[in-house]
Design a protein around this motif. Structure first.
Motif, PDB file in Angstrom:
ATOM      1  N   ALA A  58       0.833  -1.212   0.000  1.00 28.94           N
ATOM      2  CA  ALA A  58       0.000   0.000   0.000  1.00 28.94           C
ATOM      3  C   ALA A  58       0.863   1.256   0.000  1.00 28.94           C
ATOM      4  O   ALA A  58       0.479   2.276  -0.586  1.00 28.94           O
ATOM      5  CB  ALA A  58      -0.940  -0.008   1.203  1.00 28.94           C
ATOM      6  N   ALA A  59       2.036   1.201   0.662  1.00 29.99           N
ATOM      7  CA  ALA A  59       2.858   2.414   0.801  1.00 29.99           C
ATOM      8  C   ALA A  59       3.189   3.063  -0.546  1.00 29.99           C
ATOM      9  O   ALA A  59       2.880   4.246  -0.754  1.00 29.99           O
ATOM     10  CB  ALA A  59       4.126   2.096   1.593  1.00 29.99           C
ATOM     11  N   GLY A  65      -0.249   7.226  -5.849  1.00 28.82           N
ATOM     12  CA  GLY A  65      -1.652   7.579  -6.052  1.00 28.82           C
ATOM     13  C   GLY A  65      -1.924   9.027  -5.679  1.00 28.82           C
ATOM     14  O   GLY A  65      -2.666   9.734  -6.367  1.00 28.82           O
ATOM     15  N   LEU A  66      -1.320   9.486  -4.573  1.00 28.74           N
ATOM     16  CA  LEU A  66      -1.447  10.901  -4.195  1.00 28.74           C
ATOM     17  C   LEU A  66      -0.906  11.774  -5.307  1.00 28.74           C
ATOM     18  O   LEU A  66      -1.502  12.790  -5.676  1.00 28.74           O
ATOM     19  CB  LEU A  66      -0.654  11.182  -2.911  1.00 28.74           C
ATOM     20  CG  LEU A  66      -1.233  10.713  -1.588  1.00 28.74           C
ATOM     21  CD1 LEU A  66      -0.201  10.908  -0.485  1.00 28.74           C
ATOM     22  CD2 LEU A  66      -2.503  11.476  -1.268  1.00 28.74           C
ATOM     23  N   GLY A  67       0.248  11.357  -5.842  1.00 32.43           N
ATOM     24  CA  GLY A  67       0.863  12.129  -6.921  1.00 32.43           C
ATOM     25  C   GLY A  67      -0.080  12.258  -8.109  1.00 32.43           C
ATOM     26  O   GLY A  67      -0.322  13.350  -8.614  1.00 32.43           O
ATOM     27  N   GLY A 282     -11.331   9.021  -5.833  1.00 32.07           N
ATOM     28  CA  GLY A 282     -11.949  10.315  -6.114  1.00 32.07           C
ATOM     29  C   GLY A 282     -10.968  11.476  -6.023  1.00 32.07           C
ATOM     30  O   GLY A 282     -11.363  12.601  -5.721  1.00 32.07           O
ATOM     31  N   ASN A 283      -9.680  11.221  -6.268  1.00 36.84           N
ATOM     32  CA  ASN A 283      -8.631  12.253  -6.209  1.00 36.84           C
ATOM     33  C   ASN A 283      -8.560  12.958  -4.865  1.00 36.84           C
ATOM     34  O   ASN A 283      -8.062  14.074  -4.764  1.00 36.84           O
ATOM     35  CB  ASN A 283      -8.821  13.301  -7.315  1.00 36.84           C
ATOM     36  CG  ASN A 283      -8.636  12.691  -8.688  1.00 36.84           C
ATOM     37  OD1 ASN A 283      -7.931  11.702  -8.835  1.00 36.84           O
ATOM     38  ND2 ASN A 283      -9.268  13.276  -9.679  1.00 36.84           N
ATOM     39  N   HIS A 284      -9.099  12.322  -3.813  1.00 37.47           N
ATOM     40  CA  HIS A 284      -9.033  12.907  -2.476  1.00 37.47           C
ATOM     41  C   HIS A 284      -8.033  12.097  -1.647  1.00 37.47           C
ATOM     42  O   HIS A 284      -8.046  10.861  -1.704  1.00 37.47           O
ATOM     43  CB  HIS A 284     -10.426  12.856  -1.836  1.00 37.47           C
ATOM     44  CG  HIS A 284     -10.504  13.591  -0.539  1.00 37.47           C
ATOM     45  ND1 HIS A 284      -9.946  13.107   0.618  1.00 37.47           N
ATOM     46  CD2 HIS A 284     -11.053  14.789  -0.214  1.00 37.47           C
ATOM     47  CE1 HIS A 284     -10.153  13.972   1.597  1.00 37.47           C
ATOM     48  NE2 HIS A 284     -10.823  15.005   1.115  1.00 37.47           N
ATOM     49  N   VAL A 289      -5.842   6.865   0.168  1.00 39.85           N
ATOM     50  CA  VAL A 289      -5.304   5.929   1.169  1.00 39.85           C
ATOM     51  C   VAL A 289      -6.167   4.678   1.215  1.00 39.85           C
ATOM     52  O   VAL A 289      -5.662   3.544   1.206  1.00 39.85           O
ATOM     53  CB  VAL A 289      -5.243   6.611   2.558  1.00 39.85           C
ATOM     54  CG1 VAL A 289      -4.904   5.584   3.634  1.00 39.85           C
ATOM     55  CG2 VAL A 289      -4.213   7.726   2.555  1.00 39.85           C
ATOM     56  N   ILE A 290      -7.497   4.872   1.225  1.00 35.16           N
ATOM     57  CA  ILE A 290      -8.404   3.718   1.292  1.00 35.16           C
ATOM     58  C   ILE A 290      -8.283   2.867   0.023  1.00 35.16           C
ATOM     59  O   ILE A 290      -8.132   1.636   0.090  1.00 35.16           O
ATOM     60  CB  ILE A 290      -9.858   4.190   1.475  1.00 35.16           C
ATOM     61  CG1 ILE A 290      -9.991   4.879   2.839  1.00 35.16           C
ATOM     62  CG2 ILE A 290     -10.833   3.019   1.374  1.00 35.16           C
ATOM     63  CD1 ILE A 290     -11.292   5.614   3.030  1.00 35.16           C
ATOM     64  N   ALA A 291      -8.318   3.534  -1.148  1.00 26.22           N
ATOM     65  CA  ALA A 291      -8.262   2.788  -2.408  1.00 26.22           C
ATOM     66  C   ALA A 291      -6.945   2.035  -2.534  1.00 26.22           C
ATOM     67  O   ALA A 291      -6.921   0.881  -2.971  1.00 26.22           O
ATOM     68  CB  ALA A 291      -8.438   3.735  -3.594  1.00 26.22           C
TER      69      ALA A 291
END
Lengths: 342, 311
Positions: A58-59, A65-67, A282-284, A289-291
Motif C-alpha cells: 500500500a505504501a 496515487g497521491l501524486g 476520487g482524487n481525495h 489511502v483507502i483505495a
C-alpha cells in the motif's frame, strides 16, 4: 430518495457485479468458491505477516496515487508515475552509492529530497511542455516511463553496477541505513508512515492553501483562471513537480525500505495502478489511502488464493479493470436511477 | 563485398519484419485518432489479438482463421473502448489503461484455463515466407521486402489503401471533419457517433491483426504479456508519423532498425547496454512532439467526447 443514496446504490451494484464476476471466474477454473474466498481472506488477514504485506504494497500505491491525484486535480493527466517512481529509486541509490559514510538521518533526508526532485523533474518535463507549448502530456508521460526504464537498465550495467556481481544490480545499502522495520518478522517498514504523513500534507496543501486552491481552479476551468489572473502555467508546473515528487518518494521507499538495492522491475506496475487508485479514491487524499489499501489487499489476497485454491492470480487484474470500466460507465448504466426528479 | 551486401540485406529484412506489426497497428490507431478517439489501450487490442490468433490457429491449424480471430478479438476490445468513450463519454485515456489491465489478466487467465500449468509451451506453426515472383529477385530490396511473410504484404497494401482512404475519398474527409469539428459535421448531416464507431472498429481490426503477428509469425506460441509493450511502440510510430500511413511505416522502419541493430550488436558481443538502442524511439517521440509544435496539430476534438444535446 436523496441523491447520495442513489449514488450509493449504483456503487453497491458495481460492487455486487464485480463479486459475481469473481465468483464466475473461480467457477470457470473449477474451484470451490468457498475454499477460494477462504484462501483470499486468510491470505490478507491470516497472520501478522500477511496484514503487514498489504501495507508494504500500500505504501508505494498511496504515494504514487497521491501524486496522480494532485496532477488530476489540476487537469494534468499523469500516466507517468511508473517512470517517476523509478527515477526516485535511481536518485536514492545514487545518493548512497556516491556519498558513503553518511549517518542514517542525513542519508535518508538527502535521499528522500533527491528522490522527490528526480521524480518531480521527470514529471516536470511533460508538465512544462504542456504549460509552455500546449503539448499533450498523455503520450509524453508514457514515453518518459519507457525512457526511465531504459535509464535504469543502462545505469545498472554502468555507473550503478555492483562490480562484484554478475547480474545487473546496484551495490547493496548497508545494514541499518534504510527505513526501519516496524514489526519484527514482517517486511513492514516506515515507508507506510511517510506515505500517511504525505497524505495529510497533500490534503492541507490542496484544500487549505491558496496555491492548492489555484491548482484546483486550473483543473476546473483554465479559461476562467486566465480571466481572473491565476496563472495556468504556474499551476501546471507546481502540480506536475509535486505529483512526480510523490511518486519519486514511492521509489525511494521501495529501495530504502524493501529491496535495499536497485534492481530492474522493483515496481510491479505500481505507477499504472496508482492511476486506478487515484480514480477510485476520487482524487481525495483520504480516498487515495483507502483505495490504495484496497488494491494492495486485492493483490495480496489474489496471490494467496492462487496458492490455496489454485485460482490464477490474474483474476485480480481482471477485476480491477472491470471495476474501473464499470465506474466509468456508471452514469450511463444507471441513467434511470440517477436521474433527477425535477 | 558479398558478405557486406548479405549482412545489409538480412538487416533490412529484419527491420521490415519488425516494422510490420507496428505499422499495421499504427495505421489503425491513426484512423481512430483522426475521428477524435485516442486509444492508449492499443496494447490491450494487440494482446487479445495475439491470444485469439494463437488459440484458433492451435485448434484449427489454420493461420488464416487465426488471423481472422485475432482481428475479431482486437475489434471487441476497441469497440468496448468505443462504447465507453463515445456513448458513456468517459475519459478515453483511463478507459484505455483499464482495458490494458483487464485484457492482460483475461488472456493469462484463459490461457491457464485452456492449458493448465505445464512446463511445455503449446506451439503452432508460424506463417511461411512467400516470395513474390520476379520482384523477389531484385538486388537487396527483393530479399528485404518481397521475400517476406504475409504481414509485410498486408502492411504495404494498407499503406497505399489507407492513404487513399484518408486523402482521396469522402470517407476520409468525413473522418477528419468528425475529428476536427464534430458539431459542424453533425450539422452537415454526418452521424458523428457512427463515424467514430467505424473508426474504432477499424482500429481494433488492424490492431488485433498486428497482435497475431507476434504469436503467428514471430514466436509460434503464447505466453503472459506476449506483446510486451508493442502497443505503446505503435503509439510512438503514430506520433512520429503524424497519423499519416506512409510516415507511420517510415517511423516503424526506424524503430525496427533500432531493434535489429540491438540484436546485431548483442550477437557480435559488443558491450553496449541493449537499453541504449531500445530507448531511442521513445526519446525520438518526445522530440518529435516538441518539434512538431505549430506544424502538425492534433485533431481539435481528440479525446473530447461529443454530446449532441449540448450547446
Amino acid at each position: 430518495m436523496s441523491k447520495q443514496f442513489r449514488a450509493a446504490i449504483s456503487y453497491a451494484a458495481i460492487a455486487v457485479c464485480s463479486l459475481l464476476l469473481a465468483i464466475l471466474l473461480i467457477l470457470l477454473v473449477g474451484c470451490d468458491v468457498g475454499k477460494a474466498f477462504y484462501g483470499f481472506f486468510n491470505g490478507i488477514l491470516g497472520s501478522s505477516y500477511s496484514v503487514a504485506e498489504v501495507f508494504v504494497k500500500a505504501a508505494p500505491l498511496i504515494l504514487a496515487g497521491l501524486g496522480v491525484a494532485v496532477a488530476f486535480k489540476s487537469g494534468f493527466t499523469n500516466i507517468g508515475a511508473e517512470g517517476q517512481l523509478y527515477m526516485g529509486a535511481v536518485a536514492f541509490t545514487a545518493t548512497y552509492v556516491l556519498c558513503p559514510g553518511l549517518p542514517k538521518a542525513a542519508l535518508l533526508a538527502l535521499g528522500i529530497l533527491a528522490g522527490f526532485l528526480a521524480g518531480g523533474v521527470w514529471a516536470l518535463i511533460p508538465g512544462a511542455l504542456k504549460a509552455r507549448f500546449g503539448i499533450s502530456e498523455v503520450i509524453n508521460t508514457i514515453m518518459l516511463n519507457y525512457i526511465a526504464l531504459g535509464i535504469v537498465g543502462i545505469l545498472l550495467q554502468t555507473a550503478l553496477k555492483d562490480r562484484a556481481q554478475y547480474f545487473p544490480v546496484s551495490p547493496t545499502l548497508d545494514d541499518g541505513l534504510g527505513f526501519s522495520r516496524l514489526l519484527k518478522g514482517t517486511r513492514l517498514h516506515s515507508g507506510i508512515l511517510i506515505a500517511l504523513v504525505c497524505a495529510v500534507i497533500v490534503y492541507f496543501f490542496i484544500f487549505k492553501t491558496s496555491m492548492g486552491f489555484r491548482l484546483r481552479a486550473v483543473g476546473m476551468n483554465p479559461r476562467a483562471c486566465k480571466c481572473m489572473g491565476i496563472s495556468v502555467s504556474a499551476g501546471l508546473i507546481v502540480s506536475s513537480l509535486l505529483s512526480g515528487g510523490l511518486a519519486g518518494i514511492a521509489g525511494v521507499g521501495e529501495i530504502a525500505g524493501l529491496h535495499h538495492r536497485l534492481i530492474g522491475g522493483i515496481s510491479p506496475s505500481y505507477g499504472y495502478l496508482a492511476i486506478i487508485v487515484a480514480l477510485l479514491g476520487g482524487n481525495h487524499p483520504l480516498g487515495v489511502v483507502i483505495a490504495a489499501t484496497g488494491i494492495a489487499a486485492l493483490q495480496v489476497g489474489a496471490l494467496a488464493m492462487q496458492r490455496a485454491a489454485n485460482v490464477p492470480s490474474a483474476i485480480a487484474s481482471i477485476i480491477m479493470g472491470a471495476v474501473v470500466l464499470l465506474i466509468l460507465a456508471r452514469k450511463t448504466l444507471f441513467k434511470r436511477l440517477l436521474r433527477e426528479e425535477d | 563485398m558479398e558478405t557486406a551486401i548479405a549482412t545489409i540485406t538480412t538487416f533490412l529484412a529484419a527491420s521490415v519484419r519488425m516494422a510490420a506489426p507496428l505499422t499495421i497497428a499504427g495505421i489503425g490507431e491513426a484512423c481512430s485518432e483522426r475521428t477524435g478517439v485516442i486509444n492508449i489501450g492499443l496494447e490491450a487490442i494487440m494482446l487479445l489479438g495475439a491470444f485469439c490468433g494463437f488459440m484458433v490457429t492451435f485448434w484449427t491449424a489454420s493461420s488464416g482463421l487465426g488471423m481472422l480471430a485475432g482481428a475479431g478479438g482486437g475489434m471487441l476490445v476497441a469497440l468496448l473502448h468505443g462504447v465507453l468513450s463515445v456513448k458513456c463519454r468517459a475519459n478515453q485515456n483511463i478507459v484505455g489503461l483499464a482495458l490494458n489491465f483487464l485484457v492482460l489478466g483475461l488472456t493469462s487467465f484463459l490461457f491457464l484455463k485452456a492449458f493448465g500449468q505445464s512446463t511445455v509451451l503449446p506451439t503452432c506453426a508460424t506463417v511461411p515466407t512467400r516470395a513474390i515472383p520476379l520482384l523477389s529477385r531484385l538486388p537487396i530490396l527483393g530479399k528485404a521486402i518481397f521475400n517476406q511473410n504475409i504481414f509485410v504484404y498486408i502492411m504495404l497494401i494498407l499503406v497505399v489503401g489507407v492513404s487513399a482512404l484518408f486523402y482521396k475519398t469522402e470517407w476520409g474527409v468525413n473522418m477528419t471533419a468528425v475529428g476536427e469539428h464534430p458539431r459542424a459535421a453533425d450539422t452537415a448531416g454526418l452521424n458523428v457517433f457512427r463515424v467514430r464507431y467505424m473508426a474504432c472498429a477499424l482500429n481494433g481490426l488492424l490492431g488485433g491483426l498486428a497482435g497475431t503477428y507476434v504469436t503467428l509469425a514471430q514466436l509460434g506460441f503464447f505466453m503472459e504479456d506476449v506483446t510486451a509493450g508493442k502497443g505503446y511502440m505503435a503509439l510512438v510510430a503514430v506520433i512520429l508519423g503524424r497519423r499519416d500511413p506512409l510516415r507511420i511505416m517510415l517511423a516503424s522502419l526506424l524503430i525496427g532498425f533500432a531493434e535489429a541493430m540491438q540484436f546485431q550488436l548483442q550477437t557480435m558481443g559488443i558491450p553496449v547496454p541493449s537499453q541504449v538502442f531500445s530507448t531511442i524511439p521513445y526519446v525520438a517521440a518526445v522530440f518529435a512532439l516538441l518539434f512538431s509544435i505549430g506544424k502538425s496539430r492534433d485533431p481539435a476534438a481528440l479525446g473530447v467526447p461529443y454530446e449532441r444535446a449540448r450547446r
